[in-house]
Design a protein around this motif. Structure first.
Motif, PDB file in Angstrom:
ATOM      1  N   ALA A  70       2.482   9.568   5.164  1.00  0.00           N
ATOM      2  CA  ALA A  70       2.928   8.906   6.894  1.00  0.00           C
ATOM      3  C   ALA A  70       3.438   7.396   6.676  1.00  0.00           C
ATOM      4  O   ALA A  70       4.253   6.999   7.131  1.00  0.00           O
ATOM      5  N   LEU A  71       2.773   6.622   5.651  1.00  0.00           N
ATOM      6  CA  LEU A  71       3.060   5.442   5.333  1.00  0.00           C
ATOM      7  C   LEU A  71       4.623   5.334   4.643  1.00  0.00           C
ATOM      8  O   LEU A  71       5.198   4.317   5.217  1.00  0.00           O
ATOM      9  N   LEU A  72       4.915   6.050   3.761  1.00  0.00           N
ATOM     10  CA  LEU A  72       5.952   5.880   2.987  1.00  0.00           C
ATOM     11  C   LEU A  72       7.211   6.462   4.068  1.00  0.00           C
ATOM     12  O   LEU A  72       8.331   6.543   3.283  1.00  0.00           O
ATOM     13  N   GLU A  73       6.740   7.039   5.007  1.00  0.00           N
ATOM     14  CA  GLU A  73       7.954   7.430   6.044  1.00  0.00           C
ATOM     15  C   GLU A  73       8.465   6.228   6.518  1.00  0.00           C
ATOM     16  O   GLU A  73       9.810   6.394   7.167  1.00  0.00           O
ATOM     17  N   LEU A  74       7.764   5.231   6.627  1.00  0.00           N
ATOM     18  CA  LEU A  74       8.162   3.928   7.241  1.00  0.00           C
ATOM     19  C   LEU A  74       9.327   3.273   6.194  1.00  0.00           C
ATOM     20  O   LEU A  74       9.440   3.597   4.848  1.00  0.00           O
ATOM     21  N   PRO A  75      10.381   2.276   6.664  1.00  0.00           N
ATOM     22  CA  PRO A  75      11.446   1.805   5.960  1.00  0.00           C
ATOM     23  C   PRO A  75      10.694   0.942   4.722  1.00  0.00           C
ATOM     24  O   PRO A  75       9.796   0.198   5.346  1.00  0.00           O
ATOM     25  N   HIS A  76      11.013   1.070   3.535  1.00  0.00           N
ATOM     26  CA  HIS A  76      10.494   0.400   2.516  1.00  0.00           C
ATOM     27  C   HIS A  76      11.711   0.316   1.384  1.00  0.00           C
ATOM     28  O   HIS A  76      12.118   1.167   1.274  1.00  0.00           O
ATOM     29  N   GLN A  77      11.078  -0.626   0.349  1.00  0.00           N
ATOM     30  CA  GLN A  77      11.894  -0.454  -1.042  1.00  0.00           C
ATOM     31  C   GLN A  77      10.990  -0.367  -2.088  1.00  0.00           C
ATOM     32  O   GLN A  77       9.715  -0.765  -1.787  1.00  0.00           O
ATOM     33  N   ARG A  78      11.246   0.191  -3.084  1.00  0.00           N
ATOM     34  CA  ARG A  78      10.688   0.421  -4.147  1.00  0.00           C
ATOM     35  C   ARG A  78      10.932  -0.242  -5.486  1.00  0.00           C
ATOM     36  O   ARG A  78      12.073  -0.294  -5.846  1.00  0.00           O
ATOM     37  N   ALA A  79       9.829  -0.625  -6.211  1.00  0.00           N
ATOM     38  CA  ALA A  79      10.481  -1.527  -7.331  1.00  0.00           C
ATOM     39  C   ALA A  79       9.226  -0.950  -8.518  1.00  0.00           C
ATOM     40  O   ALA A  79       7.941  -1.139  -8.274  1.00  0.00           O
ATOM     41  N   GLU A  80      10.002  -0.478  -9.554  1.00  0.00           N
ATOM     42  CA  GLU A  80       8.916  -0.105 -10.777  1.00  0.00           C
ATOM     43  C   GLU A  80       8.755  -0.995 -11.622  1.00  0.00           C
ATOM     44  O   GLU A  80       7.688  -0.889 -12.438  1.00  0.00           O
ATOM     45  N   THR A  81       9.518  -2.091 -11.605  1.00  0.00           N
ATOM     46  CA  THR A  81       9.308  -3.251 -12.486  1.00  0.00           C
ATOM     47  C   THR A  81       9.479  -4.716 -11.754  1.00  0.00           C
ATOM     48  O   THR A  81       9.930  -4.548 -10.609  1.00  0.00           O
ATOM     49  N   LEU A  82       9.004  -5.402 -12.295  1.00  0.00           N
ATOM     50  CA  LEU A  82       9.015  -6.884 -11.457  1.00  0.00           C
ATOM     51  C   LEU A  82       9.778  -7.743 -12.616  1.00  0.00           C
ATOM     52  O   LEU A  82       9.469  -7.741 -13.919  1.00  0.00           O
ATOM     53  N   HIS A  83      10.632  -8.701 -12.208  1.00  0.00           N
ATOM     54  CA  HIS A  83      11.569  -9.277 -13.364  1.00  0.00           C
ATOM     55  C   HIS A  83      11.631 -10.878 -12.607  1.00  0.00           C
ATOM     56  O   HIS A  83      10.988 -11.018 -11.705  1.00  0.00           O
ATOM     57  N   ALA A  84      11.868 -11.892 -13.479  1.00  0.00           N
ATOM     58  CA  ALA A  84      11.948 -13.279 -13.318  1.00  0.00           C
ATOM     59  C   ALA A  84      12.851 -13.966 -14.423  1.00  0.00           C
ATOM     60  O   ALA A  84      13.446 -13.230 -15.313  1.00  0.00           O
ATOM     61  N   GLU A  85      13.500 -14.629 -13.911  1.00  0.00           N
ATOM     62  CA  GLU A  85      14.515 -15.493 -15.034  1.00  0.00           C
ATOM     63  C   GLU A  85      13.667 -16.866 -15.528  1.00  0.00           C
ATOM     64  O   GLU A  85      13.140 -17.633 -14.862  1.00  0.00           O
ATOM     65  N   ILE A  86      13.640 -16.670 -16.847  1.00  0.00           N
ATOM     66  CA  ILE A  86      13.152 -17.728 -17.577  1.00  0.00           C
ATOM     67  C   ILE A  86      14.114 -18.197 -18.648  1.00  0.00           C
ATOM     68  O   ILE A  86      14.476 -17.381 -19.543  1.00  0.00           O
ATOM     69  N   ALA A  87      14.119 -19.574 -18.728  1.00  0.00           N
ATOM     70  CA  ALA A  87      15.191 -20.113 -19.814  1.00  0.00           C
ATOM     71  C   ALA A  87      16.518 -19.703 -19.742  1.00  0.00           C
ATOM     72  O   ALA A  87      17.061 -19.175 -20.708  1.00  0.00           O
ATOM     73  N   GLY A  88      16.901 -19.106 -18.541  1.00  0.00           N
ATOM     74  CA  GLY A  88      18.179 -18.742 -18.500  1.00  0.00           C
ATOM     75  C   GLY A  88      18.525 -17.211 -18.606  1.00  0.00           C
ATOM     76  O   GLY A  88      19.590 -16.840 -18.554  1.00  0.00           O
ATOM     77  N   ARG A  89      17.310 -16.533 -18.836  1.00  0.00           N
ATOM     78  CA  ARG A  89      17.523 -15.141 -19.149  1.00  0.00           C
ATOM     79  C   ARG A  89      16.589 -14.377 -18.456  1.00  0.00           C
ATOM     80  O   ARG A  89      15.586 -14.663 -17.991  1.00  0.00           O
ATOM     81  N   LEU A 115       0.519  -3.484   9.048  1.00  0.00           N
ATOM     82  CA  LEU A 115      -0.414  -3.862  10.010  1.00  0.00           C
ATOM     83  C   LEU A 115      -0.459  -2.810  11.191  1.00  0.00           C
ATOM     84  O   LEU A 115      -1.430  -2.425  11.745  1.00  0.00           O
ATOM     85  N   ASN A 116       0.894  -2.589  11.841  1.00  0.00           N
ATOM     86  CA  ASN A 116       1.098  -1.770  12.910  1.00  0.00           C
ATOM     87  C   ASN A 116       0.456  -0.451  12.568  1.00  0.00           C
ATOM     88  O   ASN A 116       0.114   0.318  13.388  1.00  0.00           O
ATOM     89  N   PHE A 117       1.052   0.172  11.303  1.00  0.00           N
ATOM     90  CA  PHE A 117       0.536   1.503  11.037  1.00  0.00           C
ATOM     91  C   PHE A 117      -0.843   1.639  10.904  1.00  0.00           C
ATOM     92  O   PHE A 117      -1.446   2.886  11.360  1.00  0.00           O
ATOM     93  N   LEU A 118      -1.760   0.477  10.140  1.00  0.00           N
ATOM     94  CA  LEU A 118      -3.199   0.316  10.170  1.00  0.00           C
ATOM     95  C   LEU A 118      -3.875   0.696  11.681  1.00  0.00           C
ATOM     96  O   LEU A 118      -4.779   1.380  11.937  1.00  0.00           O
ATOM     97  N   ALA A 119      -3.230  -0.233  12.258  1.00  0.00           N
ATOM     98  CA  ALA A 119      -3.794  -0.335  13.777  1.00  0.00           C
ATOM     99  C   ALA A 119      -3.727   0.842  14.531  1.00  0.00           C
ATOM    100  O   ALA A 119      -4.581   1.406  15.264  1.00  0.00           O
ATOM    101  N   GLU A 120      -2.416   1.640  14.407  1.00  0.00           N
ATOM    102  CA  GLU A 120      -2.344   2.705  15.098  1.00  0.00           C
ATOM    103  C   GLU A 120      -3.231   4.012  14.621  1.00  0.00           C
ATOM    104  O   GLU A 120      -3.656   5.059  15.099  1.00  0.00           O
ATOM    105  N   GLN A 121      -3.332   4.139  13.054  1.00  0.00           N
ATOM    106  CA  GLN A 121      -4.379   5.209  12.558  1.00  0.00           C
ATOM    107  C   GLN A 121      -5.659   4.758  12.938  1.00  0.00           C
ATOM    108  O   GLN A 121      -6.454   5.908  13.411  1.00  0.00           O
ATOM    109  N   ALA A 122      -6.224   3.691  13.126  1.00  0.00           N
ATOM    110  CA  ALA A 122      -7.596   3.311  13.681  1.00  0.00           C
ATOM    111  C   ALA A 122      -7.713   3.615  14.938  1.00  0.00           C
ATOM    112  O   ALA A 122      -8.991   3.937  15.205  1.00  0.00           O
TER     113      ALA A 122
END
Length: 411
Positions: A70-89, A115-122
């Motif tokens: 039910a939670l994942l039916e809400l709009p969301h985006q998924r990230a399997e990795t996290l990136h950052a720019e260090i020293a220009g790369r 939070l709305n989802f948790l409140a509704e479930q509770a």
């Protein structure tokens, strides 16, 4: 104010603060058949610039509770990795694809949706009460033990009597202050300035909510607008303001992937919000009748977006510790101290790692910014997997207990 003008409430547990820790704990207690009241000072959960990362650890807990689909039916985006720019790369900071969890990704979801989802479930449980626009302003005591909360609401003052008060009211916690709980501060070298820019057709198809800062600039896709953040040196906001808004926007234009004219949407400093980052933790999380968890017990840096997930894990550990004694009306300080003993190591370890990651290399060794630790991660094949486990799962996983047939059924 006459006593007769105060509306009385009675409950087993009063939770001050309707954030991730407060609503998760409220849900777990209500599901276990415990009467619980949550006081939220705002009229709703709709506020910008709050953590929106739901890590694999939290998604696993939602699966264990039967709420994941039910939670994942809400709009969301998924990230399997996290990136950052260090020293220009571009480097991979964390890889979640090998985690031993059902969801091997971070879900980016506006916190108000979560939070709305948790409140509704509770709210499906008859023994759960959420009172919005309820601003707590004093703890109540009986023979040296906290026994309730006095709060203001639009309908007038209320007095909530209870066995336990739990402070989940953030880093500026009133419960923490009223209970006179001392803390240690570890500082932070950075602050963040948050801004909003409207989305237009043809905008870059990269949401920095999926990656990490590039030249101290980050973007999070909020659907119809971009939430933009810019990292600055601690305490430098006043100096930046003195230089003028135009100069600041010109500097942002150098690092943002927009045409300069887009930044004209920011017409005044009132559209630039300062997040003063700090890292601290309480020496003791509890006193008789009162307990603090989440940001009220330990303020975190935004690094890794772990704050929400530590708060959820705190809530699960708290529910596991206090449900049996609350049911039997024999809650004691020793039960509250169990929570700190359980959650102290992951709190300290996470803060240690955040401090290490925020430290910059000495100037003579610096070629493009970034911390020494982050640079090492970027140069390694296996460290991103380790960091994926640390960021994605934390240093100690929590599993909800007391979820057998003894739990009450939603209406």
């Amino acid at each position: 104010m006459s006593p007769s003008a105060i509306t009385p409430y009675a409950t087993a547990c009063c939770i001050v603060g309707g954030g991730p820790a407060g609503l998760m704990l409220g849900y777990l207690l209500a599901r276990a058949g415990i009467n619980v009241t949550v006081l939220e000072k705002h009229a709703d959960f709709l506020r910008d610039f709050r953590g929106d990362t739901i890590h694999p650890s939290t998604l696993e807990i939602m699966h264990q509770l039967g709420l994941l689909d039910a939670l994942l039916e809400l709009p969301h985006q998924r990230a399997e990795t996290l990136h950052a720019e260090i020293a220009g790369r571009d480097i991979t900071l964390a890889d979640f694809t090998r985690l031993p969890t059902r969801c091997k990704f971070i879900a980016f979801m506006p916190q108000w949706e979560f939070l709305n989802f948790l409140a509704e479930q509770a709210a499906a449980f008859p023994n759960f009460t959420l009172i919005k626009s309820a601003r707590a302003h004093r703890l109540l005591y009986d023979r040296g033990q906290a026994c309730g909360v006095l709060a203001e609401t639009p309908a007038g003052p209320i007095r909530v009597r209870c066995q336990l008060v739990v402070g989940t009211d953030g880093r500026n916690s009133l419960v923490r202050e009223q209970a006179a709980l001392s803390s240690q501060s570890f500082g932070s070298p950075r602050d963040v300035l948050w801004m909003k820019l409207g989305k237009l057709p043809g905008d870059p198809a990269w949401s920095m909510g999926h990656t990490g800062p590039k030249q101290n600039f980050i973007m999070i896709d909020r659907g119809d607008y971009w939430q933009c953040g810019y990292s600055i040196d601690k305490g430098s906001f006043e100096t930046i303001q003195q230089g003028g808004l135009e100069k600041f926007l010109l500097h942002i234009a150098e690092v943002a992937p927009f045409q300069d004219d887009r930044l004209q949407e920011i017409a005044g400093w009132d559209q630039v919000k300062l997040l003063s980052i700090r890292i601290d933790r309480l020496d003791r999380w509890a006193k008789p009748g009162v307990l603090c968890i989440g940001d009220a017990a330990h303020a975190m840096s935004p690094i890794g977006g772990v704050g929400v997930n530590l708060a959820i894990q705190d809530a699960v550990a708290t529910a596991n510790a206090i449900i049996p004694p609350l049911r039997q009306h024999r809650l004691q300080l020793k039960h509250l101290r169990q929570v700190q003993r359980r959650r102290s190591f992951p709190t300290k370890a996470t803060q240690f790692l955040q401090i290490k990651m925020s430290r910059r290399r000495p100037k003579k060794r610096r070629t493009g910014g970034g911390s020494s630790l982050m640079t090492r991660v970027g140069n390694s094949r296996w460290l991103p997997r380790l960091f994926g486990r640390i960021i994605g799962l934390g240093f100690r996983r929590e599993t909800p207990q007391h979820l057998s047939n003894e739990t009450c059924t939603p209406e």
